[in-house]
Design an enzyme around this catalytic site. Structure first.
Site, mmCIF file in Angstrom:
data_model
loop_
_atom_site.group_PDB
_atom_site.id
_atom_site.type_symbol
_atom_site.label_atom_id
_atom_site.label_comp_id
_atom_site.label_asym_id
_atom_site.label_seq_id
_atom_site.Cartn_x
_atom_site.Cartn_y
_atom_site.Cartn_z
ATOM 1 N N HIS A 109 -1.658 1.129 7.603
ATOM 2 C CA HIS A 109 -2.110 1.032 6.216
ATOM 3 C C HIS A 109 -2.104 2.426 5.595
ATOM 4 C CE1 HIS A 109 -4.171 -0.415 2.696
ATOM 5 N NE2 HIS A 109 -5.195 0.396 2.893
ATOM 6 N N CYS A 142 0.827 -1.206 0.000
ATOM 7 C CA CYS A 142 0.000 0.000 0.000
ATOM 8 C C CYS A 142 0.860 1.254 0.000
ATOM 9 C CB CYS A 142 -0.958 0.000 1.194
ATOM 10 S SG CYS A 142 -0.137 -0.179 2.805
#
EC number: 3.4.19.12
Length: 438
Positions: free
Chosen positions: A380, A87
């Protein structure tokens, strides 16, 4: 006045004619005509002009209508598959592929590979990536080749561990910069300001450092190239926070509420004079002795795209932690007060805010925000990107959803990307022209 070049239609026409004649001459004197015939030193672009062929004219005749950008326009909005803790890469790719001038460069097919092994060229892969993301294909793209090249050229980012998005951005810009020049040996240019590649044209700014001797007040000035500005946050181990407690400011349209730190506050702290202390004495070039001094950083040259990095991850001898302090940032930013030319507006380390700078060259618009959710150990990355005017979207790996301006401005913020306003109008026009082919 500024010694910059001014566009002139007559001279441009003469240059095109001379270039065309030079290409013909080179082709006639060469026994082997190759792509190198389009690379004539000192004669402009490294690609030929487009002369419309008969089939192309017929094709244009059959398709006279041109597609305009509408509010429902979705070309360029394409998710990226997470290949295992990637990510950090996906959010930076989304920011780069929505950087207006970089997008115009690659969609205009202006990259000409200089690498001895084109299959290892990161710039070629970025060109391919732009084509994929702007192809109109709605299914998520799998950036496996980009990840492979990153592992090859930035080995410290190899593996499936979670990496830092800011570290990836700097590494990607460095590799792109080197590959634009055809340099595959990992050498860093001694002075990036002397490079004319597309990466440095867009991202490189000049950071001025002024060290003032406290004895004779002599000033030593150095200017270093920079791709981003890293900003300290309140709550970190650094001191001198808050900068201006209880003070309200409307600079850059920010509402300075009590207890809320703004991007302008961080920039004000970044550019304030800092006393280096008795333990860091330097030898003054004027009085030829070691003296205490003050150091002040300002922007000598602003980049086309300004990237601001909030130092949210703190690594010290005592602890490792993430700073979650909310920082307010504006949609439009005026960098005039932080320029080297504005040093005279500073008195005793406090910024005297101009009522109206009137310098549009220093004004920016926000177009991308990278955020980090979670802790230092487990988190994240996602990003917000501005697709068209005030239309914002959230990119969460393969999933792209519409977002409001409030969603963007209320986000925590880790990396902020701003684009110069003076170039924005032209870039939007180019984008509209590029989409006519779809």
């Amino acid at each position: 006045m500024c010694k910059d070049y001014v566009y002139d239609k007559d001279i441009e026409q003469i240059a095109k004619e001379e270039q065309r004649e030079a290409l013909k001459l080179q082709a006639s004197t060469s026994t082997e005509v190759s792509q190198q015939q389009y690379s004539v030193p000192g004669l402009g672009e490294k690609y030929p002009t487009w002369e419309t062929t008969k089939p192309e004219l017929e094709l244009l005749g059959h398709n006279p209508r041109r597609r305009r950008i509408a509010s429902s326009f979705t070309i360029g909005l394409r998710g990226l598959i997470n290949l295992g803790n990637t990510c950090f890469m996906n959010c930076i790719v989304q920011a780069l592929t929505h950087t207006p001038i970089l997008r115009d460069f690659f969609l205009s097919d202006r990259h000409r590979c200089e690498m001895p092994s084109p299959e290892l060229c990161l710039v070629c892969e970025m060109s391919s990536l732009f084509r994929e993301l702007y192809s109109g294909n709605p299914s998520p793209h799998v950036p496996y080749k980009l990840l492979h090249l990153v592992w090859i050229h930035a080995r410290h980012l190899a593996g499936y561990r979670q990496q830092d998005a800011h570290e990836f951005l700097i590494a990607a810009l460095d590799v792109l910069h080197r590959h634009c020049k055809g340099d595959d040996v990992g050498k860093v240019a001694s002075n990036l300001n002397h490079c004319n590649c597309i990466i440095d044209q867009i991202f490189t700014g000049g950071l001025q450092s002024d060290v003032t001797c406290q004895a004779c007040h002599g000033v030593s000035t150095t200017i270093d190239p920079c791709w981003d500005i890293s900003l300290d946050l309140p709550g970190s181990c650094t001191s001198f926070w808050p900068m201006s407690p209880g003070r309200e400011s409307s600079l850059n349209g920010e509402c300075h509420l009590p207890g809320i730190t703004t991007l302008t506050d961080c920039l004000r702290r970044f550019t304030r004079p800092e006393h280096l202390g008795s333990s860091a004495k330097i030898k003054c070039g004027s009085c030829q002795s070691y003296q205490e001094s003050t150091k002040q950083l300002t922007m000598k040259k602003l980049p086309v795209v300004a990237c601001f990095h909030f130092k949210r991850f703190e690594h010290s001898a005592k602890q490792r932690r993430k700073i979650t302090t909310y920082i307010s940032f504006p949609l439009e930013l005026d960098m005039t007060p932080f320029m080297a030319s504005s040093r005279e507006t500073r008195m005793n380390g406090q910024l005297q805010l101009p009522t109206n700078s009137g310098n549009n060259e220093n004004k920016y618009s926000l177009f991308a925000v990278v955020n980090h959710q979670g802790t230092l150990e487990s988190g994240h990355y996602t990003s917000f990107i501005r697709h068209h005017r005030d239309q914002w979207f959230k990119c969460d790996d393969a999933v792209i959803t519409k977002a409001s301006i409030k969603d963007v401005l209320d986000s925590e913020g880790y990396l902020l990307f701003y684009h110069k306003q003076v170039l924005e109008h032209e870039s939007e026009k180019v984008k509209e022209m590029n989409t006519q082919a779809y």
